[in-house]
Design a protein around this motif. Sequence first.
Motif, PDB file in Angstrom:
ATOM      1  N   MET A  45       0.828  -1.206   0.000  1.00  0.00           N
ATOM      2  CA  MET A  45       0.000   0.000   0.000  1.00  0.00           C
ATOM      3  C   MET A  45       0.863   1.257   0.000  1.00  0.00           C
ATOM      4  SD  MET A  45      -3.176  -0.667  -0.243  1.00  0.00           S
ATOM      5  CE  MET A  45      -3.931   0.862   0.223  1.00  0.00           C
ATOM      6  N   GLU A  46       0.405   2.264  -0.703  1.00  0.00           N
ATOM      7  CA  GLU A  46       0.964   3.608  -0.652  1.00  0.00           C
ATOM      8  C   GLU A  46      -0.205   4.537  -0.364  1.00  0.00           C
ATOM      9  OE1 GLU A  46       4.789   3.538  -3.632  1.00  0.00           O
ATOM     10  OE2 GLU A  46       2.968   4.544  -4.303  1.00  0.00           O
ATOM     11  N   TYR A  47      -0.090   5.319   0.701  1.00  0.00           N
ATOM     12  CA  TYR A  47      -1.208   6.177   1.090  1.00  0.00           C
ATOM     13  C   TYR A  47      -0.688   7.444   1.746  1.00  0.00           C
ATOM     14  CZ  TYR A  47      -0.310   4.159   5.694  1.00  0.00           C
ATOM     15  OH  TYR A  47       0.292   3.765   6.851  1.00  0.00           O
ATOM     16  N   GLN A  48      -1.530   8.465   1.731  1.00  0.00           N
ATOM     17  CA  GLN A  48      -1.216   9.737   2.358  1.00  0.00           C
ATOM     18  C   GLN A  48      -1.722   9.703   3.803  1.00  0.00           C
ATOM     19  OE1 GLN A  48      -1.876   9.637  -1.024  1.00  0.00           O
ATOM     20  NE2 GLN A  48       0.258  10.210  -1.169  1.00  0.00           N
ATOM     21  N   THR A  49      -0.960  10.336   4.689  1.00  0.00           N
ATOM     22  CA  THR A  49      -1.396  10.450   6.074  1.00  0.00           C
ATOM     23  C   THR A  49      -2.551  11.445   6.150  1.00  0.00           C
ATOM     24  OG1 THR A  49       0.122  12.264   6.559  1.00  0.00           O
ATOM     25  CG2 THR A  49       0.942  10.004   6.953  1.00  0.00           C
ATOM     26  N   GLU A  50      -3.282  11.398   7.246  1.00  0.00           N
ATOM     27  CA  GLU A  50      -4.389  12.337   7.440  1.00  0.00           C
ATOM     28  C   GLU A  50      -3.894  13.775   7.408  1.00  0.00           C
ATOM     29  OE1 GLU A  50      -7.072  11.540  10.693  1.00  0.00           O
ATOM     30  OE2 GLU A  50      -6.833   9.382  10.413  1.00  0.00           O
ATOM     31  N   GLU A  51      -2.690  14.019   7.918  1.00  0.00           N
ATOM     32  CA  GLU A  51      -2.134  15.377   7.916  1.00  0.00           C
ATOM     33  C   GLU A  51      -1.873  15.867   6.499  1.00  0.00           C
ATOM     34  OE1 GLU A  51      -0.680  12.817   9.766  1.00  0.00           O
ATOM     35  OE2 GLU A  51      -1.637  13.375  11.658  1.00  0.00           O
ATOM     36  N   THR A  52      -1.344  14.985   5.645  1.00  0.00           N
ATOM     37  CA  THR A  52      -1.086  15.362   4.252  1.00  0.00           C
ATOM     38  C   THR A  52      -2.400  15.627   3.520  1.00  0.00           C
ATOM     39  OG1 THR A  52       0.977  14.097   4.194  1.00  0.00           O
ATOM     40  CG2 THR A  52      -0.017  14.630   2.079  1.00  0.00           C
ATOM     41  N   VAL A  53      -3.388  14.769   3.717  1.00  0.00           N
ATOM     42  CA  VAL A  53      -4.692  14.951   3.080  1.00  0.00           C
ATOM     43  C   VAL A  53      -5.310  16.279   3.505  1.00  0.00           C
ATOM     44  CG1 VAL A  53      -7.069  14.072   2.978  1.00  0.00           C
ATOM     45  CG2 VAL A  53      -5.137  12.490   2.783  1.00  0.00           C
ATOM     46  N   LYS A  54      -5.289  16.562   4.799  1.00  0.00           N
ATOM     47  CA  LYS A  54      -5.857  17.814   5.302  1.00  0.00           C
ATOM     48  C   LYS A  54      -5.095  19.009   4.735  1.00  0.00           C
ATOM     49  CE  LYS A  54      -7.284  20.263   9.476  1.00  0.00           C
ATOM     50  NZ  LYS A  54      -7.727  21.350   8.664  1.00  0.00           N
ATOM     51  N   GLY A  55      -3.775  18.912   4.651  1.00  0.00           N
ATOM     52  CA  GLY A  55      -2.977  19.997   4.092  1.00  0.00           C
ATOM     53  C   GLY A  55      -3.336  20.286   2.645  1.00  0.00           C
ATOM     54  N   ILE A  56      -3.495  19.236   1.842  1.00  0.00           N
ATOM     55  CA  ILE A  56      -3.863  19.410   0.431  1.00  0.00           C
ATOM     56  C   ILE A  56      -5.268  20.005   0.321  1.00  0.00           C
ATOM     57  CG2 ILE A  56      -4.431  18.185  -1.712  1.00  0.00           C
ATOM     58  CD1 ILE A  56      -2.139  16.218  -0.985  1.00  0.00           C
ATOM     59  N   GLU A  57      -6.215  19.444   1.066  1.00  0.00           N
ATOM     60  CA  GLU A  57      -7.585  19.936   0.994  1.00  0.00           C
ATOM     61  C   GLU A  57      -7.700  21.385   1.447  1.00  0.00           C
ATOM     62  OE1 GLU A  57      -9.916  17.000   3.064  1.00  0.00           O
ATOM     63  OE2 GLU A  57      -9.915  15.678   1.319  1.00  0.00           O
ATOM     64  N   ASP A  58      -7.014  21.736   2.527  1.00  0.00           N
ATOM     65  CA  ASP A  58      -7.031  23.126   2.983  1.00  0.00           C
ATOM     66  C   ASP A  58      -6.428  24.046   1.932  1.00  0.00           C
ATOM     67  OD1 ASP A  58      -8.283  22.584   5.382  1.00  0.00           O
ATOM     68  OD2 ASP A  58      -6.467  22.738   6.593  1.00  0.00           O
ATOM     69  N   GLN A  59      -5.284  23.649   1.374  1.00  0.00           N
ATOM     70  CA  GLN A  59      -4.623  24.495   0.377  1.00  0.00           C
ATOM     71  C   GLN A  59      -5.514  24.697  -0.841  1.00  0.00           C
ATOM     72  OE1 GLN A  59      -2.267  26.434   0.737  1.00  0.00           O
ATOM     73  NE2 GLN A  59      -1.061  26.686  -1.099  1.00  0.00           N
ATOM     74  N   LEU A  60      -6.158  23.634  -1.323  1.00  0.00           N
ATOM     75  CA  LEU A  60      -7.035  23.763  -2.489  1.00  0.00           C
ATOM     76  C   LEU A  60      -8.247  24.631  -2.191  1.00  0.00           C
ATOM     77  CD1 LEU A  60      -6.897  20.161  -3.963  1.00  0.00           C
ATOM     78  CD2 LEU A  60      -5.886  22.242  -4.925  1.00  0.00           C
TER      79      LEU A  60
END
Length: 93
Positions: A45-60
């Motif tokens: 598996m390759e996955y993003q951490t919750e922190e990375t997901v939140k960072g991307i979503e906030d930035q977008l």
Amino acid sequence: MPTCDWCGSENAKESSNTVFWELPDGTKAIGITGTPCVSCGDCGMEYQTEETVKGIEDQLFLINTKQLEKQLTYAELMGKPRLLKRNYFDFSS
């Protein structure tokens, strides 16, 4: 060294990959290369951490996405100037 969230293996490491993300307004999807991820050597598996997901979503949510490229690097995305200082609509914290 991170532990895999999928299989619990200690054989996981920090890495990067390409992800595809739908913009908050639903107008298009973009490719983000060099995105930090956790990669597991046992289950694959390759996955993003919750922190990375939140960072991307906030930035977008906080940048002008109208002129956003179809593909860019994670560093380029996170370096885009924000229209607001933070996501005032995120009540999770």
